[in-house]
Motif scaffolding. Structure first.
Motif, PDB file in Angstrom:
ATOM      1  N   CYS A 141       0.833  -1.214   0.000  1.00 18.14           N
ATOM      2  CA  CYS A 141       0.000   0.000   0.000  1.00 18.14           C
ATOM      3  C   CYS A 141       0.864   1.259   0.000  1.00 18.14           C
ATOM      4  O   CYS A 141       0.579   2.235  -0.695  1.00 18.14           O
ATOM      5  N   ALA A 166      -5.711   1.757  -1.638  1.00 24.20           N
ATOM      6  CA  ALA A 166      -4.606   1.416  -0.734  1.00 24.20           C
ATOM      7  C   ALA A 166      -4.786   2.131   0.612  1.00 24.20           C
ATOM      8  O   ALA A 166      -4.561   1.550   1.679  1.00 24.20           O
ATOM      9  N   GLU A 183      -7.381   0.400   2.590  1.00 28.36           N
ATOM     10  CA  GLU A 183      -6.891  -0.860   3.164  1.00 28.36           C
ATOM     11  C   GLU A 183      -6.116  -0.580   4.460  1.00 28.36           C
ATOM     12  O   GLU A 183      -6.293  -1.270   5.472  1.00 28.36           O
TER      13      GLU A 183
END
Ligand code: HEM
Length: 429
Positions: free
Chosen positions: A184, A210, A213
């Motif tokens: 990420c 990302a 996440e």
């Protein structure tokens, strides 16, 4: 007659992503032209929304400050040049996204001071000295993993895993999640490099995904820490209570993202640039190897000046003003071009010479003096010091043996791969 190629200032376009994938030497040639001919240059904004499902339209343009004096002046005047409208993007993002992505780096006082105070003790020189041993342990383990092979990729085998493990440990991220953090972090900081983008290539969307996440990871970890406190930074963040107020969920998430990205990418790049510079300048390497402790006192900052891992930060003008004779207006965006300021002939003697004994060295690689000066500077210096010292001692003939692969990124001066070779040795403790 020999024709010397010259670079016309009109041909320089810092909004063109191709520019940021070129080798640093080419970018520096353009910065030198800007410093000399257009030190406060205007550029149209890149149309980042063009190929994206996210409808972002370019704004009115921005100015690039390429001289050291202007970078210093703007950094120390946060009232006139604020960060709250976004420090990490040129394009104006909706307010909630600025907060989500950039956390305290995109805030102004009093909120900035409040947020910074929560974590600042963990980054003090005293605290960082206390974790030196754990940095050494990780560095030695990583070197040992490659020591018998006679060669490796400096970035993926040494520099990236060191920075990743140290910041993840400080945040309390479990080892099972380190690979996700690296993935990420690479997507977010590289912004558009194809090596890090998932299929489909909508780079803006990939960055948002990302960040989401990482945000979900933070929510899980934060919940766990509420009932299982530890001595990590995540516990400090969830337990914090300033003026009777806890951090909101989005403040927690943006803190987490900022720490992981800031702690990862830049240190990794500094170590990689450091090994490359020492390979390319054997006289400087000999000095460092002869006195690793003494030379590190000046050498580490020269590595950061030379590498300038962060390409720029943004500020926004809050009232009409004049900077170095140039009129700026309320709302204008200005970009602090650190790599250029770090090669400014007005400030550095022979700026294109890598000189590990350079002193004084008023570089702005960590930003210039001001409220946002890099919080992780002591940590970064410690990691660079330990990794370079251990490498030059344990693999004394380590040298780069192939071309570096540069990251195509507007925001960081990254190296993706850097092959090196050395005489294989038996791993040691
Ligand atoms: C060589 C490595 C590093 C470089 C070159 C670097 C560079 C920078 C720069 C240029 C800034 C912005 C300064 C400004 O806007 O005035 C910054 C801010 C910041 N850095 Fe670093 N950094 C490095 C390592 C780290 C590390 C290891 C951490 C650890 C978490 C970190 C955390 C931060 C944070 C949290 C901020 C925001 C500070 C604030 O807004 O108050 N950095 N850094």
């Amino acid at each position: 007659m020999i024709r010397v190629p010259t670079l016309a200032v009109e041909d320089i376009d810092l909004s063109d992503i191709e520019f940021w994938g070129r080798p640093p030497s080419e970018r520096h040639a353009s910065f030198a032209v800007l410093r000399a001919e257009r030190p406060i240059a205007f550029f149209e904004e890149p149309d980042l929304g063009r190929d994206s499902a996210l409808a972002l339209t370019p704004g009115p343009g921005y100015r690039v400050l390429s001289r050291h004096a202007d970078v210093v002046e703007v950094s120390r005047n946060p009232d006139l040049y604020c960060s709250g409208k976004g420090a990490l993007t040129i394009i104006d993002l909706p307010e909630e996204l600025v907060e989500f992505f950039a956390g305290m780096i995109s805030t102004d006082n009093p909120r900035h001071a409040r947020l910074r105070s929560i974590v600042s003790a963990a980054f003090s020189p005293r605290h960082i000295r206390a974790i030196e041993e754990s940095i050494e342990r990780v560095a030695v383990r990583l070197i040992n993993e490659s020591a018998g092979l006679g060669g490796c990729d400096v970035v993926t085998s040494l520099a990236a895993p060191l920075s990743l493990e140290i910041i993840c440990n400080m945040m309390g991220v479990p080892a099972s999640e380190h690979a996700t953090v690296l993935r990420c972090s690479s997507v977010i900081s590289s912004s558009s490099d194809a090596e890090y983008l998932p299929e489909g290539n909508d780079s803006l969307l990939a960055i948002f995904e990302a960040a989401q996440e990482l945000s979900a990871m933070m929510a899980d970890l934060a919940n766990h820490r509420l009932t299982h406190p530890s001595d990590d930074l995540t516990t400090a963040l969830v337990m914090t209570n300033i003026d009777g107020e806890a951090l909101s969920e989005s403040e927690l998430a943006s803190f987490f993202i900022l720490m992981l990205i800031a702690g990862n990418e830049t240190t990794k790049d500094s170590i990689s640039h450091g090994i490359l510079a020492l390979s390319e300048h054997p006289d400087q390497r000999a000095l460092w190897q002869a006195d690793p402790v003494g030379v590190a006192a000046t050498g580490i900052d020269e590595v950061v000046r030379w590498a300038s891992p962060v390409n720029w930060m943004r500020r926004t003008v809050t009232a009409d003003t004049i900077l170095s004779g140039e009129e700026l207006y309320d709302g204008d965006k200005v970009i602090l071009l650190y790599p250029s300021a770090n090669r400014d002939e007005e400030v550095f003697e022979d700026p294109f010479r890598f000189d590990v004994l350079r002193n004084p060295n008023p570089h702005v690689g960590f930003g210039a003096a001001g409220p946002h000066f890099c919080l992780g500077a002591h940590l970064a210096r410690q990691e660079i010091d330990v990794m370079l010292r251990e490498l030059l001692t344990r693999l004394p003939d380590i040298e780069v043996c192939g071309e570096p692969t540069w990251t195509q990124s507007r925001s960081v001066n990254g190296i993706k791969h850097l092959p090196c070779q050395f005489t294989p040795v038996t791993p040691s403790t």
